[in-house]
Design a protein around this motif. Sequence first.
Motif, mmCIF file in Angstrom:
data_model
loop_
_atom_site.group_PDB
_atom_site.id
_atom_site.type_symbol
_atom_site.label_atom_id
_atom_site.label_comp_id
_atom_site.label_asym_id
_atom_site.label_seq_id
_atom_site.Cartn_x
_atom_site.Cartn_y
_atom_site.Cartn_z
ATOM 1 N N ALA A 182 -7.774 -1.268 -17.007
ATOM 2 C CA ALA A 182 -6.775 -0.237 -16.103
ATOM 3 C C ALA A 182 -8.121 0.455 -16.415
ATOM 4 C CB ALA A 182 -6.471 -0.187 -18.032
ATOM 5 N N ASP A 216 0.611 -1.491 -0.398
ATOM 6 C CA ASP A 216 -0.074 -0.192 -0.566
ATOM 7 C C ASP A 216 0.899 0.975 -0.149
ATOM 8 O OD1 ASP A 216 -2.756 -1.694 0.005
ATOM 9 O OD2 ASP A 216 -2.551 -1.430 2.014
ATOM 10 N N PRO A 248 3.330 -0.738 -9.403
ATOM 11 C CA PRO A 248 2.595 -0.982 -8.998
ATOM 12 C C PRO A 248 1.565 -1.971 -8.908
ATOM 13 C CG PRO A 248 2.386 1.445 -9.345
ATOM 14 C CD PRO A 248 3.543 0.416 -10.341
ATOM 15 N N ASN A 273 2.144 1.659 -3.822
ATOM 16 C CA ASN A 273 1.605 1.942 -4.481
ATOM 17 C C ASN A 273 1.463 3.354 -4.099
ATOM 18 O OD1 ASN A 273 1.086 0.021 -5.615
ATOM 19 N ND2 ASN A 273 -0.380 -0.587 -4.705
ATOM 20 N N ASN A 333 -1.637 -1.927 -8.434
ATOM 21 C CA ASN A 333 -3.328 -1.487 -8.863
ATOM 22 C C ASN A 333 -2.655 -1.311 -10.354
ATOM 23 O OD1 ASN A 333 -1.566 0.753 -7.796
ATOM 24 N ND2 ASN A 333 -3.928 1.244 -6.354
ATOM 25 N N MET A 334 -1.928 -1.246 -10.645
ATOM 26 C CA MET A 334 -1.662 -1.035 -12.663
ATOM 27 C C MET A 334 -1.472 -1.952 -13.059
ATOM 28 S SD MET A 334 0.508 2.026 -12.332
ATOM 29 C CE MET A 334 0.221 3.767 -13.916
#
Lengths: 312, 511
Positions: B438, B109, B131, B112, B133-134
């Motif tokens: 995405a 976390d 990261p 990111n 989350n991408m």
Amino acid sequence: MKTRTITTRNAVQRQRYLRLNAWCWAFVIMTLVFYVLFQGYPIICSFYYSLHNWSGMTSDMTYIGLQNYKQLFGEKMFWNAFQNSFKYMLMVVPAEVLVSLIFAYLLNDAKLKGRTFYRVCLFLPVVITASVVGIVMIFIFSTQGIVNYALVSTGIIGKAINWLGNAKYAMPTVVAVAVWKDMGTYMIYWLAALAAVPQDIVEASAIDGATKPKTFFHVTLPNIAPTAGIILILCTINSLKVFDLMQTLTGGGPFYSTDVIATYVYRTAFTSELGLPRFGFASAAATLFGLIIIVLGLVLNAIKSRLQAMQS
Amino acid sequence: MKRNLLTRAGALLLVAGLLAGCGGSGGDTGSSTAASQAPAEASTAAAETSQAQAEASQPEETTEEPAEQITLRVYDWSDAVLPYREKFHEEFMKNNPDIIVEYTQLTIDQFNSTVVTAIASGEGPDLFPVPTNMNLTIAVNENWFLPMEDYVSQEFIDSFVDGILVDGLFTLNGHLYTVPEAQTPPNTMFYYNKDILEACNLEVPTTFEEFREACRIVTEQGNGEYWGLIEGGSQANRCDILLRAFIQGAGGKIANQGRALTVDGKAPYDTPEVEAAVELLAGIVEDGSLYPDTASINAPEARELFGQGKAAFLCQGIWCIGTWGNDHPELNYGVMAPPKNSANGYAAVNENQTWMGIYSQTKYPEQAARYLEALYDTENYTYQSDVVGSGSYVSPTKGVNEVSMTNPVMLEYYDAASECINIPLLTQRDPVFYDFYATVQGVDPSFANIAQGILSQALDDPMDALRTLTEAETAAWQAACDAIGVDFSDMEFENWEAGKDYTEADYANLP
């Protein structure tokens, strides 16, 4: 001759006024610069982002007008967080204001031995970082923690409770921790207010035969009422902005039962299970809630002014 | 007056002690000597940075002064292999006196959010992972990474296990942008405590019924000493993985965590298999067989408590083996496949994950490449064999696992994982689905949150929540497909039968 004297006096007064003004600005300017840089500018940015569809991670930002706000009104979890924020405020504010007043009143007694020591002890939690408090409290309130040990061994509860992991108990537990942690700050305000209560009136009431509770309600309380207004405003605003304690203690869980606006905004802005985070949407949530707090602040300020007017 | 003074002095001491206590970790970091010392917290990272800079400015006393000494900044979140990484950095800096490695370890976390701001300010680290989350497509479109071919040798590229450098995860448009940290075995295997099962006279459970019953008996006989199942319930992703493991065990068609596919034209969250899995999980909770603090502990805490013998079962990845080897060498445990509820029940192979690349704005691409080459070098460095030997990771480098994988539990894990099947992947069907991931907007409460709600007993009717989720996710997925110009029906794999390995031929036979 007389006119010249008046003109000279005016010039001197004006010069003095300007000098005073310059000094005022000199003291205020640094705070103002920092405020504009670290509060004003981010607020404007936040509003700007709230008008865009943006993940916060990429450079492609699409202007969508008030679409985020429109979507926000239909977002169930936003309103859940909104409700939780106010639930937290309604639980924390009376508790903090009352408990701090009780301790301040007790510790204001000049006859009390070691009162400075007690004051320091009660103020200590304020200087501990919220995240440290959060981590320690997780252990204290766990099923193997000291709270459960005490309650089970004294027979108050039959079985250990996971205070922070149970949707029913999580919010009251966080409130208890918050009161313990922040009460010291408000106690100091109360102590300052109590110190300003004219002692001659208190003594006069005692001579007239007023009991301690009567003196408190009829003499002390009206005198500290304006401070009560300030404490109420600060406490309300601080409770609505709660983040660090909630994030470290529960992270908004279990299942959103302690999810307040700040944790909602953080989660939406920086995390995502599928797809990218929604920074623009989170900014809209923060802006909307900020506006609500401003309105609330204005209402409370009006109440405070009313109290002051009543007192005078 | 004197007493007052004493009281004040005492209070001052208390405050000072408290502040010193709070600042303890920073002090520890400051006293450490290695530039590669990795702090667990972002705050200590700053202290480390300044320390590394201070070290960089210190003159060398004994060795020859290199022409120019540079600081190579490396960020990641690989806490499970920290001791081996530190050892590697020492060796690397010794062999490359012109480079000081400044290694900053963050939680995922923290990473990111930190890396985005670092890059936005033009101060990105020289080497960092994509990261979580991408995805690589976005990172490359944002010009975060350099194509590596100009800096690393072909020999280095060839040193990776065949087929691991998948397009979309590591390569894009014919360029290599990132390298894998490890091969990713399934992360839904179950660890079980052999001593506890033996004490309770239980066999290793294989079905849902056996598993629930085993959890119940263990808890009953543990009598407050140990429980049936433990999980890092404060982490929604762990709850997600656990529930998905049960759904797959029930024969439900569902993608792995963070991935999507449709069944019968909708998100597959309200199927009978999901219901069976929810019933199992809710039943375990209802029986009181779940470790009581599960809802408020995270995955590392759950791992530690399992190591202490507080539970009979834990569903986590291969990285636990190395940690327990170091911290709980006495732990007597085994690995089993997730329990099943039908003949179609299965456990799924994990998609490999992208990892580290060279920052596009780095001043030291050549040195960054040298670092990467050394990290996977099996001749001059021992990092790869160390992490495999400890049971922490499965190396992505050719020939390492065959020699170094000697840890018996790791071999057992691999044996249990060998039954796992490949499930269909949207991105393998068409890489355009990287754009889908995405674009798609997350739904709140998500599948992970609902799974967390089941564990914490915060949901009265989990299936109702899952039915609502199905509708919301289906709409969100459809909207994302429309946005990227893909037919929504392409999210369906009609020729996939639950429990059967999905092969290249199946992709080829898709309509």
